[in-house]
Design an enzyme around this catalytic site. Sequence first.
Site, PDB file in Angstrom:
ATOM      1  N   HIS A   1      10.341  70.721 -12.011  1.00  0.00           N
ATOM      2  CA  HIS A   1      10.880  71.853 -11.238  1.00  0.00           C
ATOM      3  C   HIS A   1      10.183  73.130 -11.695  1.00  0.00           C
ATOM      4  O   HIS A   1      10.252  73.484 -12.871  1.00  0.00           O
ATOM      5  CB  HIS A   1      12.388  71.993 -11.460  1.00  0.00           C
ATOM      6  CG  HIS A   1      13.153  70.796 -11.014  1.00  0.00           C
ATOM      7  ND1 HIS A   1      13.689  70.681  -9.750  1.00  0.00           N
ATOM      8  CD2 HIS A   1      13.431  69.622 -11.643  1.00  0.00           C
ATOM      9  CE1 HIS A   1      14.288  69.500  -9.630  1.00  0.00           C
ATOM     10  NE2 HIS A   1      14.145  68.838 -10.765  1.00  0.00           N
TER      11      HIS A   1
ATOM     12  N   ARG B   1      10.503  76.104  -9.613  1.00  0.00           N
ATOM     13  CA  ARG B   1      11.197  77.234  -8.969  1.00  0.00           C
ATOM     14  C   ARG B   1      10.209  78.092  -8.184  1.00  0.00           C
ATOM     15  O   ARG B   1       9.152  77.637  -7.786  1.00  0.00           O
ATOM     16  CB  ARG B   1      11.966  78.082  -9.995  1.00  0.00           C
ATOM     17  CG  ARG B   1      12.757  77.284 -11.047  1.00  0.00           C
ATOM     18  CD  ARG B   1      13.763  76.353 -10.435  1.00  0.00           C
ATOM     19  NE  ARG B   1      14.648  75.795 -11.469  1.00  0.00           N
ATOM     20  CZ  ARG B   1      15.363  74.700 -11.318  1.00  0.00           C
ATOM     21  NH1 ARG B   1      15.296  73.993 -10.199  1.00  0.00           N
ATOM     22  NH2 ARG B   1      16.150  74.272 -12.284  1.00  0.00           N
TER      23      ARG B   1
ATOM     24  N   ASN C   1      13.348  71.358  -4.333  1.00  0.00           N
ATOM     25  CA  ASN C   1      14.724  71.875  -4.177  1.00  0.00           C
ATOM     26  C   ASN C   1      14.793  73.387  -4.382  1.00  0.00           C
ATOM     27  O   ASN C   1      15.529  73.891  -5.219  1.00  0.00           O
ATOM     28  CB  ASN C   1      15.716  71.129  -5.085  1.00  0.00           C
ATOM     29  CG  ASN C   1      15.429  71.265  -6.575  1.00  0.00           C
ATOM     30  OD1 ASN C   1      14.282  71.436  -6.979  1.00  0.00           O
ATOM     31  ND2 ASN C   1      16.461  71.186  -7.384  1.00  0.00           N
TER      32      ASN C   1
ATOM     33  N   LYS D   1      11.338  63.588  -1.309  1.00  0.00           N
ATOM     34  CA  LYS D   1      12.448  63.473  -2.249  1.00  0.00           C
ATOM     35  C   LYS D   1      13.778  63.318  -1.548  1.00  0.00           C
ATOM     36  O   LYS D   1      14.135  64.119  -0.686  1.00  0.00           O
ATOM     37  CB  LYS D   1      12.477  64.735  -3.141  1.00  0.00           C
ATOM     38  CG  LYS D   1      13.588  64.764  -4.183  1.00  0.00           C
ATOM     39  CD  LYS D   1      13.376  63.774  -5.313  1.00  0.00           C
ATOM     40  CE  LYS D   1      14.562  63.712  -6.267  1.00  0.00           C
ATOM     41  NZ  LYS D   1      14.529  64.713  -7.318  1.00  0.00           N
TER      42      LYS D   1
ATOM     43  N   HIS E   1      16.723  60.808  -6.240  1.00  0.00           N
ATOM     44  CA  HIS E   1      17.756  61.159  -7.225  1.00  0.00           C
ATOM     45  C   HIS E   1      18.819  60.081  -7.070  1.00  0.00           C
ATOM     46  O   HIS E   1      19.599  60.101  -6.132  1.00  0.00           O
ATOM     47  CB  HIS E   1      18.341  62.552  -6.968  1.00  0.00           C
ATOM     48  CG  HIS E   1      19.332  62.951  -8.012  1.00  0.00           C
ATOM     49  ND1 HIS E   1      19.090  63.930  -8.942  1.00  0.00           N
ATOM     50  CD2 HIS E   1      20.558  62.462  -8.307  1.00  0.00           C
ATOM     51  CE1 HIS E   1      20.123  64.033  -9.760  1.00  0.00           C
ATOM     52  NE2 HIS E   1      21.036  63.160  -9.393  1.00  0.00           N
TER      53      HIS E   1
ATOM     54  N   HIS F   1      13.968  60.041 -13.045  1.00  0.00           N
ATOM     55  CA  HIS F   1      14.757  60.314 -14.266  1.00  0.00           C
ATOM     56  C   HIS F   1      15.847  59.283 -14.504  1.00  0.00           C
ATOM     57  O   HIS F   1      17.031  59.603 -14.490  1.00  0.00           O
ATOM     58  CB  HIS F   1      15.336  61.734 -14.236  1.00  0.00           C
ATOM     59  CG  HIS F   1      15.948  62.194 -12.934  1.00  0.00           C
ATOM     60  ND1 HIS F   1      16.909  61.480 -12.264  1.00  0.00           N
ATOM     61  CD2 HIS F   1      15.726  63.291 -12.169  1.00  0.00           C
ATOM     62  CE1 HIS F   1      17.260  62.117 -11.172  1.00  0.00           C
ATOM     63  NE2 HIS F   1      16.539  63.225 -11.086  1.00  0.00           N
TER      64      HIS F   1
ATOM     65  N   LEU G   1      21.480  66.537 -14.951  1.00  0.00           N
ATOM     66  CA  LEU G   1      21.881  65.448 -14.056  1.00  0.00           C
ATOM     67  C   LEU G   1      20.681  64.561 -13.771  1.00  0.00           C
ATOM     68  O   LEU G   1      19.592  65.101 -13.545  1.00  0.00           O
ATOM     69  CB  LEU G   1      22.435  66.013 -12.745  1.00  0.00           C
ATOM     70  CG  LEU G   1      23.843  66.617 -12.864  1.00  0.00           C
ATOM     71  CD1 LEU G   1      24.223  67.356 -11.594  1.00  0.00           C
ATOM     72  CD2 LEU G   1      24.868  65.524 -13.186  1.00  0.00           C
TER      73      LEU G   1
ATOM     74  N   HIS H   1      16.736  77.111 -15.989  1.00  0.00           N
ATOM     75  CA  HIS H   1      17.776  78.002 -15.456  1.00  0.00           C
ATOM     76  C   HIS H   1      17.923  79.117 -16.475  1.00  0.00           C
ATOM     77  O   HIS H   1      17.875  78.854 -17.684  1.00  0.00           O
ATOM     78  CB  HIS H   1      19.129  77.289 -15.338  1.00  0.00           C
ATOM     79  CG  HIS H   1      19.180  76.186 -14.328  1.00  0.00           C
ATOM     80  ND1 HIS H   1      19.424  76.410 -12.994  1.00  0.00           N
ATOM     81  CD2 HIS H   1      19.017  74.842 -14.456  1.00  0.00           C
ATOM     82  CE1 HIS H   1      19.419  75.250 -12.346  1.00  0.00           C
ATOM     83  NE2 HIS H   1      19.168  74.292 -13.216  1.00  0.00           N
TER      84      HIS H   1
ATOM     85  N   ALA I   1      23.015  72.417 -14.144  1.00  0.00           N
ATOM     86  CA  ALA I   1      22.397  71.241 -14.761  1.00  0.00           C
ATOM     87  C   ALA I   1      20.897  71.456 -14.863  1.00  0.00           C
ATOM     88  O   ALA I   1      20.265  71.881 -13.892  1.00  0.00           O
ATOM     89  CB  ALA I   1      22.687  70.008 -13.920  1.00  0.00           C
TER      90      ALA I   1
END
Length: 346
Positions: A18, A20, A44, A102, A139, A177, A222, A254, A266
């Site tokens: 990720h 961002r 995402n 995804k 996921h 994951h 997660l 985050h 998460a």
Amino acid sequence: MAEVNELVITRPDDWHLHLRDGDMLARVVPDTAKRFGRAIVMPNLVPPVTTAALARAYRQRILDAVPNGLAFEPLMTLYLTDNTTPAQIEAAKASGCVHGVKWYPAGATTNSDAGVTDIRRCDAALEAMQALEMPLLMHGEVTDHSVDVFDREAEFIQRHLIPLIARFPRLRVVFEHITTRQAAEFVAAAHEGVAATITPHHLLLNRNAIFAGGLRPHNYCLPVLKREEHRHALVAAATGGSPKFFLGTDSAPHERHAKESACGCAGIYSAPGAIELYAEIFDQAGALDRLEGFASFHGPDFYRLPRNTDTLTLKRETWQMPAQFGEGPDALVPMRAGDRMTWRLV
Ligand code: DOR
Ligand code: ZN
């Protein structure tokens, strides 16, 4: 065997990441670009990356954030929704920069509200993906709140994954994951088109880490960390040499205020020490000779991309991971914050 103090491996890639967008993107890209040649970049964002055009634009923003002198290639993904069309899959394939699609079950995790409500609604898109050899990245957790949070991955295999593979036997699938013995066993026994990524945090930590002397929001991710028996099974899968298992950090930054909150996000930010942490895991398992396969070969082989040709060097040396990057509520707290690392990037 003599102790290995320096390790030279083909440059690794991160097959689940990720990054961002905006300011955050610029803050985190260098950590990954210093270590990895390529990364599969998760879609995402808000709004999510649902088309090839959005993926192409996002790819350019990532490239703009790569520091001069580093060669890093973002491998883009599309965010599957109930409304993804076969034409969008075809356009993604034709773009040359999209390498997977995804599947977030709606409500499963961060920014998954636009995700899939029922995978059977995606049959036409999945048909196109199967035909075009576009991998489905999953996921793998059920979103049914009556299922215990620690059982949601194992339940996903029974409820969704087994039926999906039966309906689309040639679809290439990455179980992202993985966190349980059941997932590791399922992938090991599945056909060759089914693979899995494994994160450093699920290899190093069990669920006690979330509650060590108090609530530890920086160890919340997660799928959530599981019992020690599952961590053991993951270490065995990662270090066992099977080409079905490869490196995917799921590094998910985050800001501190979003983690240290009454309803914390998460995600574990592992990019600043990612390959070093994997070296530690393989070292502890007596399997340093298998790190290169897991980190640098199995992923590109699965995605049918060339392996990297340059190398990365790691040295056995103790150093301290910074407690945070930046100051105040916007700081990023990395995995191992303020703590001892045992391998160093040369
Ligand atoms: O821990 C996680 N963080 N798991 C996910 O599935 C999403 C990710 C994020 O985007 O923060
Ligand atoms: Zn992720």
